[in-house]
Structures are given as C-alpha cells and as structure tokens.
Design a protein around this motif. Structure first.
Motif, PDB file in Angstrom:
ATOM      1  N   ALA A 172       0.845  -1.196   0.000  1.00 44.59           N
ATOM      2  CA  ALA A 172       0.000   0.000   0.000  1.00 44.59           C
ATOM      3  C   ALA A 172       0.880   1.247   0.000  1.00 44.59           C
ATOM      4  CB  ALA A 172      -0.911  -0.001   1.223  1.00 44.59           C
ATOM      5  N   SER A 173       0.577   2.175  -0.904  1.00 43.79           N
ATOM      6  CA  SER A 173       1.434   3.345  -1.105  1.00 43.79           C
ATOM      7  C   SER A 173       0.919   4.595  -0.410  1.00 43.79           C
ATOM      8  CB  SER A 173       1.574   3.631  -2.606  1.00 43.79           C
ATOM      9  OG  SER A 173       0.290   3.866  -3.185  1.00 43.79           O
ATOM     10  N   HIS A 174      -0.321   4.552   0.102  1.00 44.61           N
ATOM     11  CA  HIS A 174      -0.928   5.753   0.660  1.00 44.61           C
ATOM     12  C   HIS A 174      -1.512   5.515   2.051  1.00 44.61           C
ATOM     13  CE1 HIS A 174      -0.699   7.031  -3.510  1.00 44.61           C
ATOM     14  NE2 HIS A 174      -1.125   8.238  -3.187  1.00 44.61           N
ATOM     15  N   GLN A 175      -1.522   6.569   2.838  1.00 43.17           N
ATOM     16  CA  GLN A 175      -2.337   6.616   4.040  1.00 43.17           C
ATOM     17  C   GLN A 175      -3.452   7.627   3.789  1.00 43.17           C
ATOM     18  OE1 GLN A 175       0.353   7.850   7.137  1.00 43.17           O
ATOM     19  NE2 GLN A 175       0.340   9.989   6.526  1.00 43.17           N
ATOM     20  N   VAL A 176      -4.594   7.423   4.432  1.00 45.37           N
ATOM     21  CA  VAL A 176      -5.772   8.255   4.167  1.00 45.37           C
ATOM     22  C   VAL A 176      -6.223   8.932   5.452  1.00 45.37           C
ATOM     23  CG1 VAL A 176      -8.133   8.306   3.300  1.00 45.37           C
ATOM     24  CG2 VAL A 176      -6.477   6.707   2.317  1.00 45.37           C
ATOM     25  N   GLY A 177      -6.325  10.257   5.386  1.00 42.77           N
ATOM     26  CA  GLY A 177      -6.773  11.030   6.537  1.00 42.77           C
ATOM     27  C   GLY A 177      -8.004  11.862   6.210  1.00 42.77           C
ATOM     28  N   VAL A 178      -8.694  12.316   7.252  1.00 40.58           N
ATOM     29  CA  VAL A 178      -9.877  13.154   7.086  1.00 40.58           C
ATOM     30  C   VAL A 178      -9.821  14.317   8.066  1.00 40.58           C
ATOM     31  CG1 VAL A 178     -11.435  11.373   6.209  1.00 40.58           C
ATOM     32  CG2 VAL A 178     -11.146  11.655   8.676  1.00 40.58           C
ATOM     33  N   LYS A 252       5.624   7.289   2.618  1.00 37.00           N
ATOM     34  CA  LYS A 252       4.366   6.989   1.948  1.00 37.00           C
ATOM     35  C   LYS A 252       3.692   8.274   1.491  1.00 37.00           C
ATOM     36  CE  LYS A 252       4.514   2.537   2.622  1.00 37.00           C
ATOM     37  NZ  LYS A 252       4.670   1.588   1.500  1.00 37.00           N
ATOM     38  N   SER A 253       2.805   8.140   0.518  1.00 35.08           N
ATOM     39  CA  SER A 253       1.994   9.276   0.079  1.00 35.08           C
ATOM     40  C   SER A 253       0.784   9.421   0.991  1.00 35.08           C
ATOM     41  CB  SER A 253       1.553   9.085  -1.370  1.00 35.08           C
ATOM     42  OG  SER A 253       2.675   9.041  -2.228  1.00 35.08           O
ATOM     43  N   ASP A 254       0.141  10.588   0.918  1.00 34.38           N
ATOM     44  CA  ASP A 254      -0.955  10.894   1.833  1.00 34.38           C
ATOM     45  C   ASP A 254      -2.117  11.506   1.074  1.00 34.38           C
ATOM     46  OD1 ASP A 254      -1.707  11.532   4.892  1.00 34.38           O
ATOM     47  OD2 ASP A 254      -2.260  13.256   3.667  1.00 34.38           O
ATOM     48  N   LEU A 255      -3.310  10.972   1.322  1.00 34.93           N
ATOM     49  CA  LEU A 255      -4.556  11.543   0.813  1.00 34.93           C
ATOM     50  C   LEU A 255      -5.330  12.088   2.006  1.00 34.93           C
ATOM     51  CD1 LEU A 255      -5.681   8.857  -1.795  1.00 34.93           C
ATOM     52  CD2 LEU A 255      -5.151  11.254  -2.295  1.00 34.93           C
ATOM     53  N   PHE A 256      -5.653  13.387   1.973  1.00 30.86           N
ATOM     54  CA  PHE A 256      -6.351  14.026   3.087  1.00 30.86           C
ATOM     55  C   PHE A 256      -7.635  14.659   2.572  1.00 30.86           C
ATOM     56  CE2 PHE A 256      -7.114  17.694   5.917  1.00 30.86           C
ATOM     57  CZ  PHE A 256      -7.246  17.014   7.123  1.00 30.86           C
ATOM     58  N   PHE A 257      -8.781  14.179   3.092  1.00 26.53           N
ATOM     59  CA  PHE A 257     -10.091  14.622   2.641  1.00 26.53           C
ATOM     60  C   PHE A 257     -10.693  15.615   3.630  1.00 26.53           C
ATOM     61  CE2 PHE A 257      -9.335  10.675   0.500  1.00 26.53           C
ATOM     62  CZ  PHE A 257      -9.907  10.836  -0.756  1.00 26.53           C
ATOM     63  N   ILE A 258     -11.023  16.840   3.148  1.00 27.24           N
ATOM     64  CA  ILE A 258     -11.703  17.833   3.975  1.00 27.24           C
ATOM     65  C   ILE A 258     -13.201  17.635   3.797  1.00 27.24           C
ATOM     66  CG2 ILE A 258     -12.069  20.277   4.435  1.00 27.24           C
ATOM     67  CD1 ILE A 258      -8.954  19.278   2.608  1.00 27.24           C
ATOM     68  N   CYS A 259     -13.888  17.341   4.896  1.00 24.36           N
ATOM     69  CA  CYS A 259     -15.305  16.990   4.846  1.00 24.36           C
ATOM     70  C   CYS A 259     -16.140  18.014   5.598  1.00 24.36           C
ATOM     71  CB  CYS A 259     -15.524  15.609   5.475  1.00 24.36           C
ATOM     72  SG  CYS A 259     -14.493  14.304   4.773  1.00 24.36           S
ATOM     73  N   MET A 260     -17.272  18.384   5.016  1.00 25.19           N
ATOM     74  CA  MET A 260     -18.218  19.262   5.694  1.00 25.19           C
ATOM     75  C   MET A 260     -19.234  18.402   6.426  1.00 25.19           C
ATOM     76  SD  MET A 260     -18.835  22.689   3.443  1.00 25.19           S
ATOM     77  CE  MET A 260     -19.060  23.615   4.960  1.00 25.19           C
ATOM     78  N   LEU A 261     -19.433  18.714   7.718  1.00 21.49           N
ATOM     79  CA  LEU A 261     -20.327  17.951   8.574  1.00 21.49           C
ATOM     80  C   LEU A 261     -21.346  18.886   9.218  1.00 21.49           C
ATOM     81  CD1 LEU A 261     -17.594  15.829  10.405  1.00 21.49           C
ATOM     82  CD2 LEU A 261     -18.876  15.178   8.374  1.00 21.49           C
ATOM     83  N   LYS A 262     -22.528  18.375   9.413  1.00 16.87           N
ATOM     84  CA  LYS A 262     -23.587  19.152  10.057  1.00 16.87           C
ATOM     85  C   LYS A 262     -23.677  18.756  11.530  1.00 16.87           C
ATOM     86  CE  LYS A 262     -28.536  20.139   9.701  1.00 16.87           C
ATOM     87  NZ  LYS A 262     -29.762  19.871   8.904  1.00 16.87           N
TER      88      LYS A 262
END
Length: 352
Positions: A172-178, A252-262
């Motif tokens: 696996a080449s990426h870690q995933v954050g939010v 490792k590479s990193d994917l970071f997702f900015i999420c809108m939450l109510k």
C-alpha cells in the motif's frame, strides 16, 4: 481455484527398508506385522526418503493386500508446501499448513520453488505468522523479499521468471486522513488544540483530524474522528476537497479529505489522550490565525468552504453502488445537479 492439499510425511507409518526394487521384479518384505509388496513394469528409478525405488506413473504398490496407484507421485507431493493457484498465474502458500520445523520448511520450500518453476508459475505469496517468525530468515535466504507486515504476520514474495520483470503489486502506497469542517448556526467552527504537536503549531486551533481505519468509509471516518476528539455528533454532508502529498510518513503518500459535517449536538467532551482543548470558534477569528492566514493551501480550503455556504460551490457526496467487477457495494463520490429541478441537487443542502 483448484486447491491442492500437500501434507508433510504423515501418511507413512513405516520407512522403506532400504531395498532397491529391480525392474520386472516383485519384492515382498515383512515390516513388523505389515507386509509390503510392489510390482514394477519400468526401468526408471526414483528416490524416496533417500531410498531407491524403481517406479513410473503406472506403478502399482501393494500394502496389506491393497493396491495404491501412483504412490511415488503421492510421496513426492508430500515434500511440497500446501499452496493454491491465484488468478494471475502465481501461487499463494497456505500459511495454516506450514511445517513448524525450519529444516523441513527449507527442504519443502526449495522443492516447491523447483516445482512451481517447472510448471511455469510466476509470483509466490508467502505469509508467515508471527508464531513462526523463525522461518523468515529461511525464506529470505532462498530469495524471498519483504512485501509488508502487520501485527500478526509478515508477507514475503518471490518472482520466478528471470527473463520477465516482476509484475507483483507493491505494498500500500498511501495513508488516508480526514478533517471535519463543522459549522453551527452561529457561524462558529468546531476546533481543537492537540496535546502532541510540533513547536510551530503550539497554540494553533485546528479542525478535528485523523486517519481512516481499515475497511472504514471516508464519510463514517470523518464522523467518528469528530466524535472521538470533541464529543460532538454530526451528519456527513460532502467532501469539499482533498489534498494529495508525497513522502509524508515512512516515505508513503498521503490523501487528506476535507469533509463538511452538520452538527447534531453542541456539547463538547474532549478526548484527554490526544486533545488539549476544544471549542466553538467564530469562523472570522479562526481564519485570522497567523498559521491559517499564512498557509496558501489552507486559506484556499477556507475559501472553498465559504463558497459552499453561499451555494457557489458543490462538493462530493457518497452514493452506494454495486459494480459488476466484484459484485459488491462501494461508495462513489460525486455531486448531482438536476437542471429541471435544482432542489434535487446535493448542492442545496444547508449546514445548520
């Protein structure tokens, strides 16, 4: 996939006597109370357990009056590791049936590699549980390479064709954050101060963030992280943007997702292990922090969020769909704009 069960020498209760059986000759010998005989019709000899036996594929062996077809072939299989074919022309070793003795493993591994090479196999996947870690140096000595490791095992691989480049996929080449952007009806954003951070980030109020767990959805991970760090319940609305960076942690590479939450609640209860403080902070005050104001990327993120509040930007919402490739449901993130009925667009959702 066809599965081949290849045990390790458990079917023989008695060793061969050391007598070479000649062609066109029927030999019988009493071993204890058991009688063993063999009728051979070919001149080819093979060695089993270090003893010479004249045999071919059409050989018949008799034990206590029972005829056993292809006994030599069966014996040879007992010296191979249990494995099954994968869909890419390779093999996967059955880690539940590995021999516990390193010497036996060495012999069976070498025999298996020769057998797989003869059959034209390509990649070999070898999973070694932590309870059998003494087998790792044996496999490495035979040419296996580390692929990845988890708490309970290490995965090793071997590429057989010397004339072809290795086609096995890498680890696996990426870690995933939010990160959760939670805004209440007073236009206050939910922010935290972390207990453990670099000196340059000391005193910084930031969005709740964290890593996605294994087999966890992005939307559920964002809701979970906000809940864990602040105690605030939320509904996931959209992925507003994501960042792709490289050589972040452990190269490792990193994917970071900015999420809108109510927000569904407003009472704060922090996680004392990771979080120093949390509060509702006016959005205007949040964006005026020096670290936020001086960061071009995060400044753009805030601009995107503000544009979304004014319905001038539309994020991505998850939609559960089943793919014919694997027959399983998964999440596809996209936005929907209905020209005939704008109210059907996910871009019209309110955040408080």
């Amino acid at each position: 996939m066809r599965r081949t069960h290849l045990g390790f020498m458990h079917s023989f209760r008695q060793p061969f006597s050391g007598v070479t059986i000649s062609p066109k000759f029927c030999h019988s010998k009493v071993v204890g109370s058991r009688a063993m005989s063999s009728s051979v019709s070919s001149t080819k000899s093979q060695y089993v357990y270090g003893e010479s036996l004249a045999a071919t594929a059409d050989s018949d062996y008799k034990m206590n009056g029972l005829t056993l077809k292809n006994r030599i072939s069966s014996v040879k299989e007992r010296f191979l590791l249990d494995a099954f074919d994968d869909e890419y022309g390779g093999v996967v070793v059955d880690h539940d049936k590995l021999p516990s003795n390193p010497n036996a493993f060495t012999s069976m591994l070498r025999n298996s590699l020769s057998d797989w090479r003869r059959k034209g196999k390509k990649g070999v996947w070898l999973k070694l549980p932590v309870e059998q870690s003494e087998l790792v140096p044996v496999a490495v000595k035979e040419g296996f390479e580390y692929h990845h490791a988890e708490k309970g095992y290490v995965m090793l691989t071997y590429w057989i064709p010397e004339e072809e480049p290795c086609m096995l996929p890498g680890n696996a080449s990426h870690q995933v954050g939010v990160g959760g952007f939670v805004l209440n009806q007073y236009k206050e954003v939910l922010v935290v101060q972390e207990k453990y951070c670099t000196s340059s980030n000391t005193g910084l109020w930031k969005l709740p963030t964290g890593f996605i767990n294994e087999s966890e959805e992005i939307f559920s991970g964002a809701v979970r992280e906000v809940k864990e760090e602040t105690g605030v319940d939320t509904d996931f609305l959209e992925v507003i943007a994501f960042r792709h960076a490289h050589n972040v942690a452990f190269e490792k590479s990193d994917l970071f997702f900015i999420c809108m939450l109510k927000p569904l609640s407003d009472k704060i209860s922090i996680d004392n292990l990771e979080i120093k403080a949390a509060k509702w902070m006016p959005l205007t005050e949040f964006v005026e922090q020096p670290m936020i104001k001086g960061d071009k990327m995060f400044k753009r993120v805030i601009e995107i969020c503000e544009a979304r509040l004014r319905h001038r930007y539309c994020g991505l919402s998850p939609h559960r769909l089943v793919s014919a490739f694997d027959g399983r449901p998964s999440s596809l993130y996209y936005n929907v704009v209905d020209d005939d009925d704008p109210s059907h667009s996910n871009c019209t959702a309110e955040f408080y």
